[in-house]
Design an enzyme around this catalytic site. Structure first.
Site, PDB file in Angstrom:
ATOM      1  N   GLU A   1      -6.476 -10.348  -1.837  1.00 44.65           N
ATOM      2  CA  GLU A   1      -7.349 -10.170  -0.669  1.00 44.65           C
ATOM      3  C   GLU A   1      -8.810 -10.044  -1.100  1.00 44.65           C
ATOM      4  O   GLU A   1      -9.536  -9.152  -0.669  1.00 44.65           O
ATOM      5  CB  GLU A   1      -6.923  -8.938   0.140  1.00 44.65           C
ATOM      6  CG  GLU A   1      -5.474  -8.997   0.612  1.00 44.65           C
ATOM      7  CD  GLU A   1      -5.042  -7.773   1.407  1.00 44.65           C
ATOM      8  OE1 GLU A   1      -5.917  -7.066   1.949  1.00 44.65           O
ATOM      9  OE2 GLU A   1      -3.820  -7.523   1.487  1.00 44.65           O
TER      10      GLU A   1
ATOM     11  N   GLU B   1       0.787  -1.235   0.000  1.00 47.30           N
ATOM     12  CA  GLU B   1       0.000   0.000   0.000  1.00 47.30           C
ATOM     13  C   GLU B   1       0.821   1.288   0.000  1.00 47.30           C
ATOM     14  O   GLU B   1       0.439   2.272   0.641  1.00 47.30           O
ATOM     15  CB  GLU B   1      -0.985  -0.005   1.173  1.00 47.30           C
ATOM     16  CG  GLU B   1      -1.974  -1.170   1.114  1.00 47.30           C
ATOM     17  CD  GLU B   1      -2.877  -1.252   2.338  1.00 47.30           C
ATOM     18  OE1 GLU B   1      -2.762  -0.393   3.221  1.00 47.30           O
ATOM     19  OE2 GLU B   1      -3.676  -2.190   2.395  1.00 47.30           O
TER      20      GLU B   1
END
Length: 568
Positions: free
Chosen positions: A461, A340
């Site tokens: 995810e 991220e």
């Protein structure tokens, strides 16, 4: 894990009326604000831009009278994207305000059903019988077979698909996908690896696991900056102290949970994704300060700590694989090296030491991100696993950041003698209305873009929410949390089937000369709804370990449906 997305496919045309609540003072007819179009028709999943012309000086807000029919996504000051959500009619109202002047412009919208390709079904499977024609043969209870680090299979299934009546006999997800994607995984915690019922479920459906928290820096670094040893003690304990390390003491790393996870995964025939080495979140703040103090450290000091941490975590894992009687890379086949970066936040953290502001021209050339991959690649070279272990740049909302994601990964590999970042992890915390499946900022558009750059893609995810607030309308910012929007599990199932079919088709039809590996893995983020981090929005394929949902039926049907379409 984190925030969110869209979906698409379409066309447009409808009916509208303009009503003025308060006249605009001091303007002539030619200068009156008006909508760019009076009629909009859009298919489910497609989008159409609607804007207000001659609205300078006005504040414009947008509202759909029936939110179940369309989703609105604001585009700049005076425009909005209308995204078809459900077949039906609605109106989109633009409210313009300037001082005491207020004006409303109303556009009627018709949403038509999305066209369904021959051989597919736009309705969710209602029974086991309806899914029987689209799934693979039953799977045994034995442990998952070993799979190569980057499996690729594009051969159409030839067996007669079967689904059984008892939930425990439903086809394993990994078996349904084995002819397209060899690695299918889920997210678990340490306690689930020792729970026999949970592991029966995991072994039936998956051959890979990602630890939800146990391999994040917060779980491995000590709880306190005071828990350190001297350099000499660290060497005696087997730590690797790189020449870049300038601190006089070394934090004591904690590997008990990592070791337990690896041992249990191996015992159950499962491999692991290591998530994650570098992340702005779930990394203790003291790691970016002087040990025992509060002063932020220099880039030089932080680079030493970065190399120390990456070398020792990867070394421990690969040495632990040897202790378990296998070779390095046999259990842990992928590392999320950096997580991220494009959504970094918080203080102190990596970006506050290395200082990359959003407006900085170096934002897409982050020094510490490249260093992290250089250190990780060096470790896999030392253990001879560069062709066996993937190094991944993992992020969320990748569909809205495609050029930036590619720019960062290209920078990581820039001027390197060999590729040190193998590809991208698309987190894929999607909602049935965000992102769209196709379109400018659609899921498949992003997936194809990454593969066209030659990068391996791992869906890392995956979950699919319903009744999750993603709308930015009426001046209300989305909460990215549960909100009752009247969405159903049937709608989730339709979206699930549509998304998975398009993902598999993009993988099969990619340019294999540019992207030999394509999609190498899919990981669902959790076992069942009630233990999901977004549990209220029911994002997974199972209600419980023994209760598959309609979305599961659509998920496992997708490979055979694609195979049948490709065979025509």
């Amino acid at each position: 894990m984190k925030e969110w997305k869209k979906r698409a496919a379409g066309v447009l045309v409808g009916v509208m009326a303009i009503s003025m609540v308060t006249p605009v003072v001091g303007t002539n007819a030619a200068a009156k604000p008006k909508l760019s179009t009076k009629k909009v028709t859009v298919k489910v999943g497609a989008k159409k831009k609607l804007s207000v012309k001659k609205a300078k000086g006005f504040k414009v807000t947008w509202k759909a009278t029936k939110k179940k029919i369309v989703t609105l996504k604001k585009k700049g000051k005076y425009a909005v994207n209308i995204i078809g959500k459900k077949k039906g009619n609605t109106s989109v109202v633009a409210t313009l305000k300037k001082g005491k002047t207020k004006k409303k412009l109303t556009c009627k919208v018709v949403v038509k059903a999305k066209s369904v390709a021959k051989g597919t079904d736009s309705k969710p499977a209602a029974t086991a019988d309806t899914a029987a024609a689209a799934t693979n043969a039953p799977v045994s209870q034995s442990a998952a077979p070993a799979v190569s680090a980057t499996p690729e299979a594009t051969v159409a299934p030839t067996s007669t698909p079967v689904v059984y009546d008892k939930p425990t006999d439903y086809v394993g997800i990994k078996d349904a996908y084995k002819d397209f994607v060899g690695t299918l995984g889920t997210c678990i915690n340490t306690w689930q690896l020792t729970d026999s019922e949970a592991m029966d479920h995991v072994k039936r459906h998956y051959n890979s696991v990602t630890m939800e928290n146990e391999m994040k820096p917060e779980a491995i670094l000590p709880k306190s900056a005071s828990d350190t040893v001297s350099i000499e003690e660290a060497k005696a304990l087997g730590y690797d102290i790189p020449t870049s390390y300038v601190d006089s003491v070394v934090p004591k790393l904690r590997f008990d949970n990592v070791d337990a996870a690896m041992e249990n995964a191996h015992k159950n025939g499962l491999r692991m994704r290591a998530h994650t080495l570098v992340w702005h979140s779930q990394t203790p703040s003291w790691f970016f300060q002087e040990f025992g103090g509060t002063k932020k450290v220099s880039e030089e000091t932080m680079t030493g700590r970065l190399e120390f941490y990456i070398r020792n975590v990867m070394k421990h894992v690969m040495e632990q694989e040897k202790k378990l009687g296998v070779q390095p890379g046999d259990i842990v086949y992928t590392w999320d090296v950096v997580n991220e970066y494009l959504h970094r936040s918080g203080n102190p953290s990596w970006h506050t030491v290395y200082k990359y502001d959003d407006e900085d021209e170096n934002k897409l050339r982050p020094k510490y991100v490249k260093l992290a991959f250089e250190f990780a690649h060096q470790m896999r070279k030392e253990y001879g696993v560069q062709d066996k272990v993937a190094l991944i740049f993992n992020d969320y909302d990748t569909y809205f950041e495609v050029p930036n994601e590619i720019a960062v990964i290209n920078f990581i590999n820039e001027n390197e003698p060999e590729k040190i970042c193998d590809g991208i992890g698309m987190q894929s915390h999607v909602d049935i209305k965000r992102p769209t499946i196709d379109g400018e900022e659609g899921y498949i558009t992003a997936l194809k873009a990454f593969m066209n750059e030659g990068y391996e893609v791992q869906i890392t995810e995956l979950d699919m929410t319903i009744n999750f607030d993603t709308d930015d309308t009426d001046g209300r910012r989305p909460r990215y949390d549960y909100r009752d929007e009247g969405e159903t599990l049937d709608e989730q199932a339709v979206f699930c089937g549509n998304l998975m079919r398009e993902i598999l088709k993009a993988h099969v039809n990619r340019d294999k000369t540019k992207c030999p590996k394509g999609l190498t893995g899919i990981t669902l983020w959790g076992l069942y709804d009630s233990i999901s981090w977004r549990g209220k929005s029911e994002p997974l394929l199972f209600k419980s370990l023994t209760e598959p949902k309609e979305s599961y039926m659509k998920f496992v049907a997708a490979p055979s449906e694609v195979a049948a379409e490709l065979a025509k």
